[in-house]
Design a protein around this motif. Structure first.
Motif, PDB file in Angstrom:
ATOM      1  N   ARG A  74       0.840  -1.213   0.000  1.00  0.00           N
ATOM      2  CA  ARG A  74       0.000   0.000   0.000  1.00  0.00           C
ATOM      3  C   ARG A  74       0.872   1.259   0.000  1.00  0.00           C
ATOM      4  O   ARG A  74       0.535   2.252  -0.646  1.00  0.00           O
ATOM      5  CB  ARG A  74      -0.935  -0.007   1.202  1.00  0.00           C
ATOM      6  CG  ARG A  74      -2.070  -1.023   1.101  1.00  0.00           C
ATOM      7  CD  ARG A  74      -2.862  -1.096   2.408  1.00  0.00           C
ATOM      8  NE  ARG A  74      -3.492   0.173   2.732  1.00  0.00           N
ATOM      9  CZ  ARG A  74      -4.667   0.574   2.275  1.00  0.00           C
ATOM     10  NH1 ARG A  74      -5.350  -0.202   1.450  1.00  0.00           N
ATOM     11  NH2 ARG A  74      -5.174   1.736   2.636  1.00  0.00           N
ATOM     12  N   ILE A  75       1.984   1.211   0.720  1.00  0.00           N
ATOM     13  CA  ILE A  75       2.894   2.364   0.724  1.00  0.00           C
ATOM     14  C   ILE A  75       3.496   2.556  -0.658  1.00  0.00           C
ATOM     15  O   ILE A  75       3.578   3.671  -1.175  1.00  0.00           O
ATOM     16  CB  ILE A  75       3.997   2.165   1.783  1.00  0.00           C
ATOM     17  CG1 ILE A  75       3.395   2.198   3.191  1.00  0.00           C
ATOM     18  CG2 ILE A  75       5.073   3.246   1.652  1.00  0.00           C
ATOM     19  CD1 ILE A  75       4.367   1.791   4.280  1.00  0.00           C
ATOM     20  N   VAL A  76       3.911   1.459  -1.285  1.00  0.00           N
ATOM     21  CA  VAL A  76       4.484   1.553  -2.629  1.00  0.00           C
ATOM     22  C   VAL A  76       3.464   2.090  -3.615  1.00  0.00           C
ATOM     23  O   VAL A  76       3.783   2.890  -4.504  1.00  0.00           O
ATOM     24  CB  VAL A  76       5.007   0.178  -3.087  1.00  0.00           C
ATOM     25  CG1 VAL A  76       5.526   0.255  -4.522  1.00  0.00           C
ATOM     26  CG2 VAL A  76       6.124  -0.305  -2.163  1.00  0.00           C
ATOM     27  N   ASP A  77       2.203   1.679  -3.458  1.00  0.00           N
ATOM     28  CA  ASP A  77       1.146   2.153  -4.354  1.00  0.00           C
ATOM     29  C   ASP A  77       0.613   3.518  -3.947  1.00  0.00           C
ATOM     30  O   ASP A  77      -0.316   4.036  -4.572  1.00  0.00           O
ATOM     31  CB  ASP A  77      -0.002   1.150  -4.396  1.00  0.00           C
ATOM     32  CG  ASP A  77       0.306  -0.045  -5.279  1.00  0.00           C
ATOM     33  OD1 ASP A  77       1.142   0.104  -6.189  1.00  0.00           O
ATOM     34  OD2 ASP A  77      -0.275  -1.120  -5.064  1.00  0.00           O
ATOM     35  N   ASP A  78       1.173   4.101  -2.882  1.00  0.00           N
ATOM     36  CA  ASP A  78       0.809   5.445  -2.432  1.00  0.00           C
ATOM     37  C   ASP A  78      -0.669   5.540  -2.066  1.00  0.00           C
ATOM     38  O   ASP A  78      -1.347   6.526  -2.378  1.00  0.00           O
ATOM     39  CB  ASP A  78       1.156   6.484  -3.503  1.00  0.00           C
ATOM     40  CG  ASP A  78       1.286   7.893  -2.920  1.00  0.00           C
ATOM     41  OD1 ASP A  78       1.375   8.013  -1.688  1.00  0.00           O
ATOM     42  OD2 ASP A  78       1.280   8.860  -3.704  1.00  0.00           O
ATOM     43  N   VAL A  79      -1.192   4.504  -1.403  1.00  0.00           N
ATOM     44  CA  VAL A  79      -2.574   4.545  -0.935  1.00  0.00           C
ATOM     45  C   VAL A  79      -2.643   4.643   0.586  1.00  0.00           C
ATOM     46  O   VAL A  79      -3.714   4.543   1.168  1.00  0.00           O
ATOM     47  CB  VAL A  79      -3.374   3.306  -1.420  1.00  0.00           C
ATOM     48  CG1 VAL A  79      -3.484   3.304  -2.921  1.00  0.00           C
ATOM     49  CG2 VAL A  79      -2.740   2.016  -0.917  1.00  0.00           C
ATOM     50  N   THR A  80      -1.505   4.830   1.225  1.00  0.00           N
ATOM     51  CA  THR A  80      -1.454   5.016   2.672  1.00  0.00           C
ATOM     52  C   THR A  80      -1.053   6.454   2.963  1.00  0.00           C
ATOM     53  O   THR A  80      -0.008   6.925   2.509  1.00  0.00           O
ATOM     54  CB  THR A  80      -0.430   4.052   3.309  1.00  0.00           C
ATOM     55  OG1 THR A  80      -0.867   2.714   3.082  1.00  0.00           O
ATOM     56  CG2 THR A  80      -0.308   4.292   4.795  1.00  0.00           C
ATOM     57  N   THR A  81      -1.883   7.151   3.699  1.00  0.00           N
ATOM     58  CA  THR A  81      -1.653   8.586   3.905  1.00  0.00           C
ATOM     59  C   THR A  81      -0.710   8.869   5.071  1.00  0.00           C
ATOM     60  O   THR A  81      -0.017   9.879   5.060  1.00  0.00           O
ATOM     61  CB  THR A  81      -2.986   9.295   4.174  1.00  0.00           C
ATOM     62  OG1 THR A  81      -3.631   8.687   5.316  1.00  0.00           O
ATOM     63  CG2 THR A  81      -3.904   9.182   2.961  1.00  0.00           C
ATOM     64  N   ARG A  82      -0.656   7.997   6.063  1.00  0.00           N
ATOM     65  CA  ARG A  82       0.139   8.256   7.261  1.00  0.00           C
ATOM     66  C   ARG A  82       1.224   7.203   7.405  1.00  0.00           C
ATOM     67  O   ARG A  82       0.941   6.011   7.478  1.00  0.00           O
ATOM     68  CB  ARG A  82      -0.755   8.256   8.510  1.00  0.00           C
ATOM     69  CG  ARG A  82      -0.012   8.591   9.803  1.00  0.00           C
ATOM     70  CD  ARG A  82      -0.995   8.703  10.959  1.00  0.00           C
ATOM     71  NE  ARG A  82      -0.292   8.950  12.206  1.00  0.00           N
ATOM     72  CZ  ARG A  82       0.186   7.988  13.004  1.00  0.00           C
ATOM     73  NH1 ARG A  82       0.020   6.718  12.663  1.00  0.00           N
ATOM     74  NH2 ARG A  82       0.802   8.284  14.136  1.00  0.00           N
ATOM     75  N   LEU A  83       2.470   7.651   7.409  1.00  0.00           N
ATOM     76  CA  LEU A  83       3.608   6.751   7.579  1.00  0.00           C
ATOM     77  C   LEU A  83       3.936   6.666   9.062  1.00  0.00           C
ATOM     78  O   LEU A  83       4.081   7.679   9.740  1.00  0.00           O
ATOM     79  CB  LEU A  83       4.810   7.268   6.785  1.00  0.00           C
ATOM     80  CG  LEU A  83       4.550   7.417   5.277  1.00  0.00           C
ATOM     81  CD1 LEU A  83       5.727   8.099   4.592  1.00  0.00           C
ATOM     82  CD2 LEU A  83       4.271   6.068   4.641  1.00  0.00           C
ATOM     83  N   ARG A  84       4.050   5.434   9.567  1.00  0.00           N
ATOM     84  CA  ARG A  84       4.089   5.222  11.011  1.00  0.00           C
ATOM     85  C   ARG A  84       5.474   5.300  11.629  1.00  0.00           C
ATOM     86  O   ARG A  84       5.611   5.578  12.822  1.00  0.00           O
ATOM     87  CB  ARG A  84       3.480   3.848  11.333  1.00  0.00           C
ATOM     88  CG  ARG A  84       2.021   3.707  10.936  1.00  0.00           C
ATOM     89  CD  ARG A  84       1.565   2.267  11.105  1.00  0.00           C
ATOM     90  NE  ARG A  84       0.161   2.092  10.771  1.00  0.00           N
ATOM     91  CZ  ARG A  84      -0.443   0.914  10.686  1.00  0.00           C
ATOM     92  NH1 ARG A  84       0.253  -0.193  10.911  1.00  0.00           N
ATOM     93  NH2 ARG A  84      -1.721   0.834  10.367  1.00  0.00           N
ATOM     94  N   ASN A  85       6.524   5.000  10.855  1.00  0.00           N
ATOM     95  CA  ASN A  85       7.860   4.945  11.442  1.00  0.00           C
ATOM     96  C   ASN A  85       8.912   5.232  10.369  1.00  0.00           C
ATOM     97  O   ASN A  85       8.584   5.458   9.203  1.00  0.00           O
ATOM     98  CB  ASN A  85       8.117   3.582  12.096  1.00  0.00           C
ATOM     99  CG  ASN A  85       7.811   2.425  11.148  1.00  0.00           C
ATOM    100  OD1 ASN A  85       8.233   2.436   9.996  1.00  0.00           O
ATOM    101  ND2 ASN A  85       7.084   1.425  11.651  1.00  0.00           N
ATOM    102  N   ARG A  86      10.171   5.203  10.799  1.00  0.00           N
ATOM    103  CA  ARG A  86      11.265   5.549   9.897  1.00  0.00           C
ATOM    104  C   ARG A  86      11.355   4.573   8.719  1.00  0.00           C
ATOM    105  O   ARG A  86      11.620   4.989   7.588  1.00  0.00           O
ATOM    106  CB  ARG A  86      12.575   5.557  10.687  1.00  0.00           C
ATOM    107  CG  ARG A  86      13.836   5.844   9.875  1.00  0.00           C
ATOM    108  CD  ARG A  86      13.842   7.266   9.324  1.00  0.00           C
ATOM    109  NE  ARG A  86      15.049   7.529   8.561  1.00  0.00           N
ATOM    110  CZ  ARG A  86      15.915   8.513   8.838  1.00  0.00           C
ATOM    111  NH1 ARG A  86      15.676   9.324   9.846  1.00  0.00           N
ATOM    112  NH2 ARG A  86      16.978   8.689   8.102  1.00  0.00           N
TER     113      ARG A  86
END
Length: 351
Positions: A74-86
């Motif tokens: 989901r992060i790679v596809d840019d469908v996650t708005t909030r990144l949780r950690n480094r």
């Protein structure tokens, strides 16, 4: 820079096994245009898979891991708005750098581009990037007993900017002269960039992401459809050992690059073999799946039922539709809403 001082001496005599491998690479490169014309849907599916693998694998080589594979996709596809950690921030950064090189007119290659790629890698973190190292660095290995040992000494911080400019200029000159095979030149560029080690952190990821761009620009676009980073991650010990072996003597122009170039060309040849196999598999069984995937992502309403997809794609079985929907769910592109015959699938927004 060092590898490009006397190319005729260094790589003028190509070992027979590398000659054979380069011939295979050129043959594979020639097949890409045919596939692009005849099988655009198949290549689109392969490119999506390769993109996810490239981002996660290149990051994992440096210990940057997101354990939840669905969330990583989901992060790679840019469908996650909030990144949780480094780790998630750096994963998103590699995605941005890779997308920049594959979707933008990034040329010409220059030091500014390398700095920009480094800046993108850390664009989601608080520390930021895009700066040449201010202090000398040493590449170390951490041993199982907790001790450390020096792998090699990169170029000093004081000399780094000069060496970077020289490397870019000599690589461009060698490419324009066309006296040596372009894959060997890209391999030497990567070797020299890693020995220069221009950044405090992120050197390996910058080198790997720019490898994709240089190979694609030279006509070896397989890196868009098969993850070179994944192939490296699968042989990471050989990756580091061959780099280390080729780096010995680099500072005195006495290094032997063939240990690294053999590995580099074999990884690329493996990518072409995997490419051919995946295309063949998709042609045999994946064409209907490609139609479903394309319809769901680009043409279907936001909320859809299996019956709607069946009506839009006559001749495609419910089993195939469910298979594709489940894969899109795992990729974070759609989500189920309800159960049974009345269940719907919702296409998730891209943020």
């Amino acid at each position: 820079m060092r590898s490009f001082v006397d190319l005729d001496r260094l790589i003028g005599q190509v070992p027979a096994d590398v000659v054979v491998r380069l011939r295979d690479l050129d043959f594979g490169s020639g097949s890409e245009a045919l596939y692009r014309d005849q099988l655009p849907g198949v290549l689109s599916a392969l490119a999506h898979r390769a993109r996810v693998e490239s981002v996660t694998a290149s990051s994992a080589i440096e210990g940057v891991v997101v354990d939840d594979t669905v969330r990583a996709a989901r992060i790679v596809d840019d469908v996650t708005t909030r990144l949780r950690n480094r780790s998630e921030e750096e994963l998103a950064g590699y995605r941005d750098a890779l997308d920049y090189l594959f979707s933008e007119d990034w040329k010409p290659l220059n030091v500014g581009l390398l700095l920009h790629l480094h800046r993108l890698l850390y664009s989601h973190t608080a520390t930021g990037g895009g700066e040449i190292k201010a202090e000398d660095n040493v590449v170390i290995d951490r041993n199982a007993d907790g001790t450390t040992s020096t792998r090699f000494h990169p170029v000093s911080a004081r000399e780094t900017e000069f060496y970077l400019h020289e490397l870019v200029a000599r690589f461009q000159e060698a490419t324009e002269n066309s006296r040596h095979h372009p894959v060997l030149l890209v391999g030497l560029f990567v070797l020299d960039l890693l020995v220069i080690h221009p950044f405090e952190d992120g050197n390996g990821r910058v080198a790997r992401v720019v490898t994709n761009a240089l190979l694609s620009d030279s006509g070896y676009g397989v890196v868009r459809y098969v993850s070179l980073e994944q192939a490296i991650a699968n042989s990471v010990d050989a990756y580091y050992q061959t780099l280390l072996g080729a780096a010995r003597g680099w500072h005195t122009d006495e290094h032997d690059p063939w240990l690294w170039l053999r590995y580099f060309t074999e990884v690329l040849a493996t990518a072409y073999r995997n490419f051919s196999g995946r295309v063949a598999a998709q042609r045999a069984s994946g064409s209907k799946q490609d139609r479903v995937r394309d319809y769901v992502i680009h043409h279907a309403p936001t909320a859809m039922r299996l019956a709607d997809i069946r009506a839009a794609l006559p001749g495609v079985s419910d089993q195939t539709i469910r298979l594709v929907l489940n894969r899109l769910r795992d990729d974070g592109i759609v989500a189920p809403d309800g159960v049974g015959r009345s269940a719907a699938w919702i296409r998730l927004p891209r943020h």
